[in-house]
Design a protein around this motif. Structure first.
Motif, PDB file in Angstrom:
ATOM      1  N   VAL A 123       4.113  -8.377 -14.067  1.00 25.00           N
ATOM      2  CA  VAL A 123       4.021  -7.009 -13.586  1.00 25.00           C
ATOM      3  C   VAL A 123       2.711  -6.460 -14.144  1.00 25.00           C
ATOM      4  CG1 VAL A 123       5.037  -4.707 -13.589  1.00 25.00           C
ATOM      5  CG2 VAL A 123       6.523  -6.733 -13.461  1.00 25.00           C
ATOM      6  N   ALA A 124       1.701  -6.384 -13.296  1.00 18.28           N
ATOM      7  CA  ALA A 124       0.348  -6.017 -13.718  1.00 18.28           C
ATOM      8  C   ALA A 124       0.056  -4.535 -13.543  1.00 18.28           C
ATOM      9  CB  ALA A 124      -0.677  -6.837 -12.939  1.00 18.28           C
ATOM     10  N   VAL A 125       0.767  -3.889 -12.613  1.00 21.10           N
ATOM     11  CA  VAL A 125       0.512  -2.484 -12.294  1.00 21.10           C
ATOM     12  C   VAL A 125       1.843  -1.767 -12.116  1.00 21.10           C
ATOM     13  CG1 VAL A 125      -0.364  -0.935 -10.490  1.00 21.10           C
ATOM     14  CG2 VAL A 125      -1.714  -2.929 -11.180  1.00 21.10           C
ATOM     15  N   MET A 126       1.952  -0.594 -12.731  1.00 22.85           N
ATOM     16  CA  MET A 126       3.089   0.302 -12.508  1.00 22.85           C
ATOM     17  C   MET A 126       2.510   1.677 -12.202  1.00 22.85           C
ATOM     18  SD  MET A 126       5.753  -0.902 -15.497  1.00 22.85           S
ATOM     19  CE  MET A 126       6.894   0.420 -15.149  1.00 22.85           C
ATOM     20  N   ALA A 127       2.845   2.216 -11.028  1.00 24.53           N
ATOM     21  CA  ALA A 127       2.254   3.489 -10.604  1.00 24.53           C
ATOM     22  C   ALA A 127       3.325   4.417 -10.052  1.00 24.53           C
ATOM     23  CB  ALA A 127       1.189   3.227  -9.542  1.00 24.53           C
ATOM     24  N   GLN A 128       3.146   5.719 -10.313  1.00 28.23           N
ATOM     25  CA  GLN A 128       4.083   6.715  -9.807  1.00 28.23           C
ATOM     26  C   GLN A 128       3.529   7.506  -8.627  1.00 28.23           C
ATOM     27  OE1 GLN A 128       5.276   9.104 -13.182  1.00 28.23           O
ATOM     28  NE2 GLN A 128       6.830   7.627 -13.748  1.00 28.23           N
ATOM     29  N   SER A 129       2.316   7.187  -8.202  1.00 27.39           N
ATOM     30  CA  SER A 129       1.736   7.857  -7.036  1.00 27.39           C
ATOM     31  C   SER A 129       0.820   6.877  -6.313  1.00 27.39           C
ATOM     32  CB  SER A 129       0.934   9.091  -7.457  1.00 27.39           C
ATOM     33  OG  SER A 129      -0.248   8.702  -8.127  1.00 27.39           O
ATOM     34  N   SER A 130       0.493   7.218  -5.084  1.00 23.19           N
ATOM     35  CA  SER A 130      -0.403   6.348  -4.319  1.00 23.19           C
ATOM     36  C   SER A 130      -1.797   6.335  -4.938  1.00 23.19           C
ATOM     37  CB  SER A 130      -0.469   6.784  -2.863  1.00 23.19           C
ATOM     38  OG  SER A 130      -0.890   8.125  -2.769  1.00 23.19           O
ATOM     39  N   ASP A 131      -2.250   7.487  -5.421  1.00 24.51           N
ATOM     40  CA  ASP A 131      -3.569   7.549  -6.063  1.00 24.51           C
ATOM     41  C   ASP A 131      -3.623   6.632  -7.282  1.00 24.51           C
ATOM     42  OD1 ASP A 131      -4.365   9.420  -4.214  1.00 24.51           O
ATOM     43  OD2 ASP A 131      -3.993  11.134  -5.532  1.00 24.51           O
ATOM     44  N   GLU A 132      -2.584   6.697  -8.094  1.00 24.84           N
ATOM     45  CA  GLU A 132      -2.514   5.854  -9.289  1.00 24.84           C
ATOM     46  C   GLU A 132      -2.447   4.379  -8.904  1.00 24.84           C
ATOM     47  OE1 GLU A 132       0.296   5.415 -13.279  1.00 24.84           O
ATOM     48  OE2 GLU A 132       0.809   6.914 -11.768  1.00 24.84           O
ATOM     49  N   LEU A 133      -1.693   4.069  -7.854  1.00 23.04           N
ATOM     50  CA  LEU A 133      -1.593   2.686  -7.382  1.00 23.04           C
ATOM     51  C   LEU A 133      -2.965   2.160  -6.973  1.00 23.04           C
ATOM     52  CD1 LEU A 133       0.002   0.162  -6.465  1.00 23.04           C
ATOM     53  CD2 LEU A 133       0.349   1.336  -4.268  1.00 23.04           C
ATOM     54  N   ILE A 134      -3.687   2.907  -6.165  1.00 26.56           N
ATOM     55  CA  ILE A 134      -5.002   2.477  -5.690  1.00 26.56           C
ATOM     56  C   ILE A 134      -5.978   2.326  -6.853  1.00 26.56           C
ATOM     57  CG2 ILE A 134      -6.986   3.127  -4.259  1.00 26.56           C
ATOM     58  CD1 ILE A 134      -4.304   2.200  -2.773  1.00 26.56           C
ATOM     59  N   ARG A 135      -5.976   3.284  -7.743  1.00 25.82           N
ATOM     60  CA  ARG A 135      -6.858   3.212  -8.922  1.00 25.82           C
ATOM     61  C   ARG A 135      -6.583   1.947  -9.739  1.00 25.82           C
ATOM     62  NH1 ARG A 135      -6.225   8.082  -9.990  1.00 25.82           N
ATOM     63  NH2 ARG A 135      -4.403   7.944 -11.317  1.00 25.82           N
ATOM     64  N   GLN A 136      -5.315   1.652  -9.967  1.00 24.87           N
ATOM     65  CA  GLN A 136      -4.968   0.477 -10.764  1.00 24.87           C
ATOM     66  C   GLN A 136      -5.221  -0.834 -10.006  1.00 24.87           C
ATOM     67  OE1 GLN A 136      -1.551   0.371 -13.349  1.00 24.87           O
ATOM     68  NE2 GLN A 136      -1.203   2.569 -13.006  1.00 24.87           N
TER      69      GLN A 136
ATOM     70  N   CYS B  97      -7.180   6.518   5.266  1.00 25.76           N
ATOM     71  CA  CYS B  97      -6.991   5.644   6.415  1.00 25.76           C
ATOM     72  C   CYS B  97      -5.819   6.180   7.243  1.00 25.76           C
ATOM     73  CB  CYS B  97      -6.696   4.236   5.883  1.00 25.76           C
ATOM     74  SG  CYS B  97      -6.743   2.948   7.094  1.00 25.76           S
ATOM     75  N   GLY B  98      -5.975   6.290   8.536  1.00 24.48           N
ATOM     76  CA  GLY B  98      -4.871   6.720   9.377  1.00 24.48           C
ATOM     77  C   GLY B  98      -3.665   5.823   9.166  1.00 24.48           C
ATOM     78  N   GLY B  99      -2.464   6.406   9.103  1.00 21.43           N
ATOM     79  CA  GLY B  99      -1.267   5.615   8.904  1.00 21.43           C
ATOM     80  C   GLY B  99      -0.800   5.606   7.465  1.00 21.43           C
TER      81      GLY B  99
ATOM     82  N   LEU C 227      -3.714   1.801   4.388  1.00 27.98           N
ATOM     83  CA  LEU C 227      -4.753   1.684   3.373  1.00 27.98           C
ATOM     84  C   LEU C 227      -4.623   0.371   2.608  1.00 27.98           C
ATOM     85  CD1 LEU C 227      -7.139   2.967   1.881  1.00 27.98           C
ATOM     86  CD2 LEU C 227      -5.475   4.071   0.380  1.00 27.98           C
ATOM     87  N   LEU C 228      -3.408   0.016   2.235  1.00 28.46           N
ATOM     88  CA  LEU C 228      -3.187  -1.260   1.534  1.00 28.46           C
ATOM     89  C   LEU C 228      -3.607  -2.433   2.404  1.00 28.46           C
ATOM     90  CD1 LEU C 228       0.269  -0.569  -0.154  1.00 28.46           C
ATOM     91  CD2 LEU C 228      -1.954  -0.790  -1.299  1.00 28.46           C
ATOM     92  N   ARG C 229      -3.233  -2.395   3.666  1.00 28.98           N
ATOM     93  CA  ARG C 229      -3.573  -3.482   4.589  1.00 28.98           C
ATOM     94  C   ARG C 229      -5.088  -3.597   4.780  1.00 28.98           C
ATOM     95  NH1 ARG C 229      -0.037  -2.183   7.964  1.00 28.98           N
ATOM     96  NH2 ARG C 229      -1.297  -0.911   9.321  1.00 28.98           N
ATOM     97  N   ALA C 230      -5.764  -2.449   4.861  1.00 27.03           N
ATOM     98  CA  ALA C 230      -7.206  -2.457   5.098  1.00 27.03           C
ATOM     99  C   ALA C 230      -8.011  -2.820   3.856  1.00 27.03           C
ATOM    100  CB  ALA C 230      -7.654  -1.079   5.612  1.00 27.03           C
TER     101      ALA C 230
ATOM    102  N   LEU D  64       8.253   0.572  10.291  1.00 24.68           N
ATOM    103  CA  LEU D  64       7.685  -0.259   9.220  1.00 24.68           C
ATOM    104  C   LEU D  64       7.295  -1.630   9.763  1.00 24.68           C
ATOM    105  CD1 LEU D  64      10.093   0.587   6.269  1.00 24.68           C
ATOM    106  CD2 LEU D  64       7.652   1.155   6.407  1.00 24.68           C
ATOM    107  N   ARG D  65       8.173  -2.219  10.556  1.00 20.85           N
ATOM    108  CA  ARG D  65       7.888  -3.540  11.139  1.00 20.85           C
ATOM    109  C   ARG D  65       6.677  -3.470  12.054  1.00 20.85           C
ATOM    110  NH1 ARG D  65       9.369  -7.889   9.668  1.00 20.85           N
ATOM    111  NH2 ARG D  65      10.055  -8.736  11.631  1.00 20.85           N
ATOM    112  N   GLU D  66       6.569  -2.394  12.835  1.00 18.10           N
ATOM    113  CA  GLU D  66       5.429  -2.236  13.744  1.00 18.10           C
ATOM    114  C   GLU D  66       4.123  -2.045  12.987  1.00 18.10           C
ATOM    115  OE1 GLU D  66       6.768   0.915  16.311  1.00 18.10           O
ATOM    116  OE2 GLU D  66       8.231  -0.408  17.288  1.00 18.10           O
ATOM    117  N   GLN D  67       4.203  -1.580  11.736  1.00 23.63           N
ATOM    118  CA  GLN D  67       3.014  -1.447  10.883  1.00 23.63           C
ATOM    119  C   GLN D  67       2.659  -2.768  10.209  1.00 23.63           C
ATOM    120  OE1 GLN D  67       2.732   2.201   8.375  1.00 23.63           O
ATOM    121  NE2 GLN D  67       4.734   2.639   9.272  1.00 23.63           N
ATOM    122  N   GLY D  68       3.398  -3.812  10.533  1.00 18.86           N
ATOM    123  CA  GLY D  68       3.098  -5.129   9.986  1.00 18.86           C
ATOM    124  C   GLY D  68       3.815  -5.470   8.695  1.00 18.86           C
ATOM    125  N   VAL D  69       4.786  -4.657   8.288  1.00 18.23           N
ATOM    126  CA  VAL D  69       5.532  -4.950   7.067  1.00 18.23           C
ATOM    127  C   VAL D  69       6.569  -6.023   7.377  1.00 18.23           C
ATOM    128  CG1 VAL D  69       7.006  -4.036   5.241  1.00 18.23           C
ATOM    129  CG2 VAL D  69       5.179  -2.612   6.203  1.00 18.23           C
ATOM    130  N   ALA D  70       6.459  -7.158   6.706  1.00 23.99           N
ATOM    131  CA  ALA D  70       7.355  -8.291   6.944  1.00 23.99           C
ATOM    132  C   ALA D  70       8.395  -8.457   5.843  1.00 23.99           C
ATOM    133  CB  ALA D  70       6.541  -9.576   7.077  1.00 23.99           C
TER     134      ALA D  70
END
Length: 148
Positions: free
Chosen positions: A33-46, A68-70, A75-78, A100-106
Motif C-alpha cells: 500500500v504505497a498511497v492512502m488519500a482522502q481526496s482526489s487532489d491528494e490522490l493525484i499529488r501522491q 479532464c471531462g468525466g 483523469l486517472l485513465r488519461a 462505470l463500465r461504459e467509462q472503461g472500469v473493468a
C-alpha cells in the motif's frame, strides 16, 4: 515491502474505510500500500510522487480539481494509464454500474460484499482479467444488460 509486485493507491474520503482497506490489502502477499488519500487532489499529488500499478478508489470521491471531462476516472485513465483502476461503490442502481463500465472500469466491487472481493479484484487487476463482485454481477444481471 519494497519488492512488492503490486503497488496500490487507496482513495476514500472516509478515514475508517481507508484504514480498513489498507489493513485488508497489507495482509496480501506481494502487495504494497504505497498511497492512502482522502481526496482526489491528494490522490493525484501522491500518484505523481509514488506511481502505483493499482488504484482502488471510491466512485463518489469528491473531485473538485479534475481538469479532464468525466471526473477522476477519466483523469486517472488519461494521466496514469499504466495503473489499473478498481472502483469501490455503494451504488445499487444499474445505471450507475453501467456508467462505470461504459467509462472503461473493468473492476468493480460493492462495499456491501465481503472484503475477500477486494483481494479478488486486485488479483484480477494484476492478471489483466475483469472482476465484478457478486452484488455488482447481480445488479447487472437483474438489469437485463450484459456485463460485457
Amino acid at each position: 515491502m519494497p519488492n512488492a509486485s503490486i503497488r496500490i493507491a487507496i482513495a476514500d474520503n472516509h478515514p475508517v474505510v481507508l484504514v480498513g482497506l489498507a489493513q485488508e490489502l497489507r495482509a496480501l502477499q506481494d502487495v504494497e500500500v504505497a498511497v492512502m488519500a482522502q481526496s482526489s487532489d491528494e490522490l493525484i499529488r501522491q500518484l505523481n510522487e509514488r506511481p502505483c500499478t493499482v488504484v482502488l478508489t471510491d466512485d463518489t470521491l469528491p473531485d473538485p480539481q479534475a481538469k479532464c471531462g468525466g471526473g477522476l476516472l477519466a483523469l486517472l485513465r488519461a494521466s496514469y494509464a499504466a495503473a489499473t483502476v478498481v472502483v469501490l461503490t455503494m451504488a445499487d442502481h444499474p445505471e450507475v454500474i453501467h456508467a462505470l463500465r461504459e467509462q472503461g472500469v473493468a473492476h468493480i466491487v460493492s462495499k456491501s460484499d465481503a472484503t475477500v472481493h477486494i483481494a479478488r479484484a486486485v488479483e484480477a487487476a494484476r492478471t489483466g482479467r475483469p472482476y465484478l463482485s457478486p452484488k455488482i454481477t447481480k445488479i447487472i444481471d437483474e438489469s437485463g444488460r450484459a456485463a460485457a
